[in-house]
Design an enzyme around this catalytic site. Structure first.
Site, PDB file in Angstrom:
ATOM      1  CB  CYS A  30       4.814   5.069   2.255  1.00 39.93           C
ATOM      2  SG  CYS A  30       4.350   6.419   1.616  1.00 39.93           S
ATOM      3  CG  ASP A 163      -3.635   9.281  -0.949  1.00 37.48           C
ATOM      4  OD1 ASP A 163      -2.662   9.825  -1.566  1.00 37.48           O
ATOM      5  OD2 ASP A 163      -3.293   8.892   0.217  1.00 37.48           O
ATOM      6  CG  ASN A 164      -1.596   5.608  -2.422  1.00 39.17           C
ATOM      7  OD1 ASN A 164      -0.849   5.891  -1.722  1.00 39.17           O
ATOM      8  ND2 ASN A 164      -2.956   5.993  -1.471  1.00 39.17           N
TER       9      ASN A 164
HETATM   10  N1  MTE Z   1      -7.805   3.168   7.520  1.00 35.63           N
HETATM   11  C1  MTE Z   1      -7.116   4.075   7.174  1.00 35.63           C
HETATM   12  N2  MTE Z   1      -6.048   3.636   6.813  1.00 35.63           N
HETATM   13  C2  MTE Z   1      -4.751   3.448   6.557  1.00 35.63           C
HETATM   14  C3  MTE Z   1      -4.539   5.118   5.810  1.00 35.63           C
HETATM   15  C4  MTE Z   1      -5.504   6.111   6.513  1.00 35.63           C
HETATM   16  O1  MTE Z   1      -4.874   7.346   5.787  1.00 35.63           O
HETATM   17  N3  MTE Z   1      -6.302   5.656   7.056  1.00 35.63           N
HETATM   18  N4  MTE Z   1      -3.410   5.307   5.415  1.00 35.63           N
HETATM   19  C5  MTE Z   1      -2.173   4.418   4.240  1.00 35.63           C
HETATM   20  C6  MTE Z   1      -0.989   5.152   3.539  1.00 35.63           C
HETATM   21  S1  MTE Z   1      -0.769   6.074   3.088  1.00 35.63           S
HETATM   22  C7  MTE Z   1      -0.290   4.101   4.129  1.00 35.63           C
HETATM   23  S2  MTE Z   1       1.492   4.448   3.900  1.00 35.63           S
HETATM   24  C8  MTE Z   1      -0.631   2.888   5.309  1.00 35.63           C
HETATM   25  C9  MTE Z   1       0.972   3.469   6.825  1.00 35.63           C
HETATM   26  O2  MTE Z   1       0.759   2.180   7.599  1.00 35.63           O
HETATM   27  P1  MTE Z   1       1.514   2.570   8.610  1.00 35.63           P
HETATM   28  O3  MTE Z   1       0.444   3.578   9.533  1.00 35.63           O
HETATM   29  O4  MTE Z   1       1.174   1.431   9.620  1.00 35.63           O
HETATM   30  O5  MTE Z   1       2.713   2.410   8.533  1.00 35.63           O
HETATM   31  O6  MTE Z   1      -1.255   2.709   6.010  1.00 35.63           O
HETATM   32  C10 MTE Z   1      -2.919   2.742   5.291  1.00 35.63           C
HETATM   33  N5  MTE Z   1      -3.611   2.630   5.480  1.00 35.63           N
HETATM   34 MO    MO Z   2       1.292   5.612   2.584  1.00 37.54          MO
END
Ligand code: MTE
Ligand code: MO
Length: 289
Positions: A30, A163-164
């Protein structure tokens, strides 16, 4: 769908039948990993991750670049590949995008993945399929993937913008809440993962009892520091140094590169497909001193 010659829907079986199946290790981290320490220094808008918002797994799937070749994006007008998840969020589904040129490049190895460590994805990790993008932040790896659009513009999803991001220092959380333009400035977007290193042993403020060495037990009197480090964008870490005197002097750490073990096998398997790490540099590093 979008700016392509062949709009298609694929079942999981179609993906497995039409394209080469591959497996390789990728570290997902993340972008907010260690934000807790940032929040102590100066409060951000993100919640307080410790240093374990990161993990490495073996991902199985098919290359996005193969799928893009199959659907034939329109020349000149097609610029971005937009991914959308099945999330039902107040501001619409989660989504983000990649430049088409990067997504088409075989070197970048973006993957439509359905298995993690040899098992179907858990719901938490994106069942039935997610996109895995080696070297980028976790936030780019859309889970519960439902739609891929080839588009003239980048993702318009709310969290692609909101975000990010690493906003400039002068933009306090209060300003960021009311001044929208910062979030839409492409300069502050995080894509590739930054370099980072973390000490796991000893713990914070741990007091070490280290027995003195003697001719009979020469290993006494030493202590193995342990930790891990990673970098993004496919860059392999060259060196890791440790300072025991607040940065006045530095010593070189030993580095294990666990992904190198995968280089010793080139494997063809009915489930994993091809495992081939021979021409890849990175996934995660473990260091010890
Ligand atoms: N559809 C979807 N994908 C997503 C997210 C989400 O909120 N929704 N979060 C993202 C974020 S911020 C991260 S850090 C990673 C985390 O992946 P993991 O849950 O497999 O560790 O998924 C990403 N993909
Ligand atoms: Mo994340």
């Amino acid at each position: 769908h979008g700016l392509v010659e062949n709009e298609v829907s694929f079942s999981l079986d179609d993906l497995k039948d039409l394209f080469p199946v591959v497996t390789f290790p990728v570290t997902i981290c993340c972008a907010g990993n260690r934000r807790r320490e940032q929040n102590i220094f100066r409060k951000t808008l993100g919640f307080s991750w410790g240093s374990a918002g990161v993990s490495t797994a073996l991902w199985t799937g098919v290359y996005l670049s193969d799928i893009l070749d199959y659907v034939k994006p329109h020349r000149c007008t097609a610029k971005h590949v937009v991914f959308e998840g099945a999330d039902d969020l107040p501001q619409g589904p989660y989504g983000t995008s990649q430049l088409l040129s990067k997504a088409r490049s075989k070197d970048n190895r973006m993957l439509i993945a359905w298995a993690m460590n040899g098992l179907p994805l858990e719901p938490d990790h994106g069942y039935p399929v997610r996109i895995v993008i080696p070297g980028q932040i976790g936030g780019r790896m859309v889970k519960w993937l439902t739609r891929i659009e080839v588009s003239p513009q980048e993702s318009q999803h709310y969290l692609h913008f909101k975000d990010n991001k690493v906003l400039p220092m002068e933009v306090t959380p209060e300003r960021a809440r009311v001044e929208d333009h910062w979030w839409y400035d492409p300069r502050y977007m995080i894509t590739e993962l930054n370099i980072n290193s973390i000490i796991a042993k000893p713990d914070h403020n741990e007091i070490l009892q280290i027995p003195a060495s003697s001719p009979d037990s020469p290993d006494e009197g030493t202590y193995n520091l342990r930790g891990f480090a990673y970098a993004g964008g496919g860059r392999r870490l060259g060196r890791i140094e440790i300072s025991l005197d607040d940065g006045l002097s530095w010593e070189l750490a030993d580095i294990d590169y666990p992904e190198d073990l995968f280089r010793e096998v080139i494997h063809d398997d009915p489930i994993y497909g091809t495992i081939d790490m021979t021409d890849r540099d990175t996934c995660l590093y473990v260091l010890s001193l």
